[in-house]
Design an enzyme around this catalytic site. Sequence first.
Site, mmCIF file in Angstrom:
data_model
loop_
_atom_site.group_PDB
_atom_site.id
_atom_site.type_symbol
_atom_site.label_atom_id
_atom_site.label_comp_id
_atom_site.label_asym_id
_atom_site.label_seq_id
_atom_site.Cartn_x
_atom_site.Cartn_y
_atom_site.Cartn_z
ATOM 1 N N ASP A 26 0.806 -1.065 -0.151
ATOM 2 C CA ASP A 26 -0.062 -0.132 0.005
ATOM 3 C C ASP A 26 0.866 1.067 0.078
ATOM 4 O OD1 ASP A 26 -2.207 1.714 0.288
ATOM 5 O OD2 ASP A 26 -3.208 0.525 1.917
ATOM 6 N N ASP A 27 0.766 2.154 -0.938
ATOM 7 C CA ASP A 27 1.584 3.365 -1.171
ATOM 8 C C ASP A 27 2.976 3.078 -1.129
ATOM 9 O OD1 ASP A 27 -0.756 5.499 1.316
ATOM 10 O OD2 ASP A 27 -1.011 4.176 -0.951
ATOM 11 N N CYS A 64 -5.702 4.163 -3.944
ATOM 12 C CA CYS A 64 -5.786 2.708 -3.582
ATOM 13 C C CYS A 64 -7.077 2.008 -4.103
ATOM 14 C CB CYS A 64 -5.821 2.587 -2.058
ATOM 15 S SG CYS A 64 -6.658 4.057 -1.057
ATOM 16 N N ARG A 68 -7.359 -1.111 -6.812
ATOM 17 C CA ARG A 68 -7.876 -2.513 -6.441
ATOM 18 C C ARG A 68 -8.895 -3.037 -7.419
ATOM 19 N NH1 ARG A 68 -5.454 -2.900 -0.905
ATOM 20 N NH2 ARG A 68 -4.227 -1.153 -1.179
ATOM 21 N N LYS A 126 -6.543 -5.325 3.399
ATOM 22 C CA LYS A 126 -7.206 -4.306 3.285
ATOM 23 C C LYS A 126 -7.881 -4.573 1.882
ATOM 24 C CE LYS A 126 -6.509 0.515 1.449
ATOM 25 N NZ LYS A 126 -5.572 1.585 1.455
ATOM 26 N N HIS A 128 -11.181 -2.319 0.864
ATOM 27 C CA HIS A 128 -11.567 -0.772 0.308
ATOM 28 C C HIS A 128 -12.403 -0.795 -0.844
ATOM 29 C CE1 HIS A 128 -9.864 3.400 0.240
ATOM 30 N NE2 HIS A 128 -11.141 3.445 0.811
ATOM 31 N N HIS A 218 1.035 2.419 4.121
ATOM 32 C CA HIS A 218 -0.170 3.583 4.320
ATOM 33 C C HIS A 218 0.075 4.015 5.780
ATOM 34 C CE1 HIS A 218 -3.981 5.056 4.244
ATOM 35 N NE2 HIS A 218 -4.130 4.998 2.935
ATOM 36 N N ASP A 323 -0.102 -0.461 -4.842
ATOM 37 C CA ASP A 323 -1.522 0.193 -5.376
ATOM 38 C C ASP A 323 -1.231 1.501 -5.875
ATOM 39 O OD1 ASP A 323 -1.149 1.394 -2.981
ATOM 40 O OD2 ASP A 323 -3.392 1.342 -2.371
ATOM 41 N N ASN A 324 -0.323 2.132 -5.357
ATOM 42 C CA ASN A 324 0.031 3.579 -6.196
ATOM 43 C C ASN A 324 1.418 3.955 -5.362
ATOM 44 O OD1 ASN A 324 -2.592 4.055 -4.142
ATOM 45 N ND2 ASN A 324 -0.733 5.117 -3.666
ATOM 46 N N LYS A 377 1.273 9.724 -4.604
ATOM 47 C CA LYS A 377 -0.032 9.254 -4.746
ATOM 48 C C LYS A 377 -0.898 10.395 -4.878
ATOM 49 C CE LYS A 377 -3.220 6.927 -1.339
ATOM 50 N NZ LYS A 377 -3.398 6.619 -0.043
#
Lengths: 577, 282
Positions: A26-27, A64, A68, A126, A128, A218, A323-324, A377
């Site tokens: 994540d991130d 995010c 996903r 996660k 989301h 994250h 994710d980014n 991001k």
Amino acid sequence: MSESTSESATSTDAAKRPNILVILADDLGYTDLGAYGSEISTPNLDDLAQQGLRFSKYRTAPSCAPTRAMLMSGVDSHRAGVANIAEALTPAQSHSPFYQGHLRKDVVTIATQLRDAGYHTYMAGKWHLGYKDPALRPINRGFEQTVMMPYSGGDNWSNKSYLPLYEKTLWFENGEPYELPEDFYSSEFLVDKAIAQIDSNRADGKPFFTYLPFMAVHMPMQAPRKYTQKYLETYRQGWDPIRSQRQQAAKAMGLVPADAAMKHMNTTAEWATLSEEEQRYNAKRMAVYAGMVDAMDVHIGRLLQYLKDIGEYDNTVIVFTSDNGPEPNEITGPQRLLMLKLLDYTDDYETLGEKGSFATIGPSFASAAAAPLGHYKFHSGEGGMRVPLVVSGPAVADVLRGQISHATAYVKDLAPTLLELAGVADHRGQYRGRAVEPMTGRSLLPLIEQSATAVYGPEDTIAYEIGGNAALIKGDYKITFNRGPNNDGQWHLYHIERDPGETTPLEQQEPARFAELLSDYETYVRDNGVLPVPPDYNQRRQVTRNAVKQRLPQIALFAGLLLAGVAALLLWRRRRG
Amino acid sequence: MRNKLLIAAAGLTVVAVAFALLLPTLLHKAGLHPEYTGDTVALPGKRALVITTSHGTLNAPGETDGKATGVFASEMTVPYYTFLDGGMQVDIASIQGGEIPVDPESFFYAVRTAEDERYLQDAVVQAKVKNSLRIDEVDFTRYDIIFMAGGWGAAYDLGYSDALGRKVSEAYYDSSAVIGGVCHGVLGLIKAEDKDGKLLIAGRRMTGVSDKQIKELGIEVTPQHPETELRKAGAEYEKQTAFRDIFATHVVVDDERRFVTGQNQNSGYETAHQMMAIAAKP
């Protein structure tokens, strides 16, 4: 006899479908792994890269939930219903089927397809992509076992919320509310759960699909002390040497061209102007970030070791990506006080990263994490969209192991790739008798199994929009648009092959190409139901407004009780008088 | 007495506010930017080119200073979005390329159209306007529709451009493009020649902004006037007139159905839609 046995074994191997493990950070920024140029220690992921194939030009959505959605479906984020995270939608957008913040019902996930094709399907981490309606939870979107956190983020040490938007961080196991254990640390916990899930059905011999979306890195950035300690001295000279180091490493590896320039972000502070205390604090918060990446790698290592121990490692296709790009936002001013007080966190230097602490890295170190790319991001610059992608396991041709593919790839492409690996046919918009959104991603298998150099031709486009920030890639070129106080709110053209740092705008020199890509973007807008944001749109402010709106019943109740108390007091005083 | 004055002042204020609020509607009812209620067609996969002036100053001959002008926004935005919403790919070119000057009076609240509002929020089209194509570098034969926007700046360059005249001829002979424009935009047609070296538009029915409207707007200082120039070129000029021609509108399709011209800023909707209708029927 020996010959016959050998033939039988070969036949069995050919028929055996691979397990699939998708690990989503994540991130995580472009150069946050050792295999991509980082100073952070990531030996397990580096080994994966050495045994597999790295991608230098893989892109995601710069946020995010849209990523996903595309990863899970192969469908464009807008058409999948997740044009932006639910928390950031404007009232006007909320009425569009493409702006729901959760996967639409006529989107079929890869988990559903793999399960129907005979795979066990597991998810830990996660999600989301919606949860209030139980039908939206991953247990009802194709995963037979899940341990799921529905929000954009949460505390890594407990079920505390990380935003005032949520009362606390919810967790669900197999669709039902779940209480976290006392000794919870997110990366460790998620790997434990992933192992338990795989272990639960080992005996039946069916292949598994595990989706492991980490909460690391994250915000809040949190890591056990022993990991942070490793990096306390690493960042004492600030972000500039780190950016340079990573740029050089990325060039040396061939991830970016040797003559590529680095974009200097106007949000990057001058290290020399910070006080000694500020420098020390910034160095530590980045050490926490590095420690969090390191810890994630260690726990991924445990999972990989488990697969080796049970003899499934060599039959598992492993995909690692993010994710980014990195998170630039930090919590300052009144918002910080509100966060710390209301949510019971501290950002003290001494315990930063540990249980009860709240750390961010800010835009300057976020830019270092995305080095040598620009932006991060939420932005459609390369730093927000271009992230590591490593594919390892039996699918990778021997001649390609340890290599780097320079083919353009997009997050939508992972779904058709994995389905093809599993022998699942493209549904082409019809699944088990009903119409579903067609996958528009492309299988990357020609790049992984053979030595093809591209799956996107010079006339093919990849386009993206979130919160008004937008981009379109066609051949070697990219147009990009970023809003907000630190951006100019205009479209620009870059030769992204030569200039991944997006340092030299070309729209004045090449107006015809610029016009062509702008028109392609207009086509994307039309085909994907993209709605404009209001001129004064600010994503963080919108999230806050939505949070207040959502918490309104509680606020009203509190106000009502307060008024009742005051009224009672006044009445009592009057009666006594 | 003071009360009466206050009441009178309040009354005047109410009247002024009401007038300001009603002005867009009043102008609209009087004929400015009338709604289009006719047929529409979709042209997915087709291409349109919108051409504008590069001149941004309302200057007297021999002078360089003057009030800011340029393309009149609605004469660009109305056809642009009409074509775009019809599924077309739309390019924007200008005589010199680069940033196109837009007449700032175009965006006066009482005058501007819904398309102008849309343009003001549309960074994509703004980017095309800021980096417009130079007509010399555009292959007109690749377009199905070629539309010339007006605005007073066009009086200074569209009708003087040999390149534009040559390219209109090429589009006419080497493609099936529907060609036209509105207001001062039609000046872009006057230099086009046929294969015999005669003016291509001679004998064709056409319109463009009337000499009367130009006089009524007080811009006679501009070097070329469409009505005058079209007549000179041998076109059969037509127009509608009103108590003020800024409220008139008229659209002409020539007998060969290759040229569609509109009288002024009010004619953009119908001109664009007529062009699309013709382009849709081979």
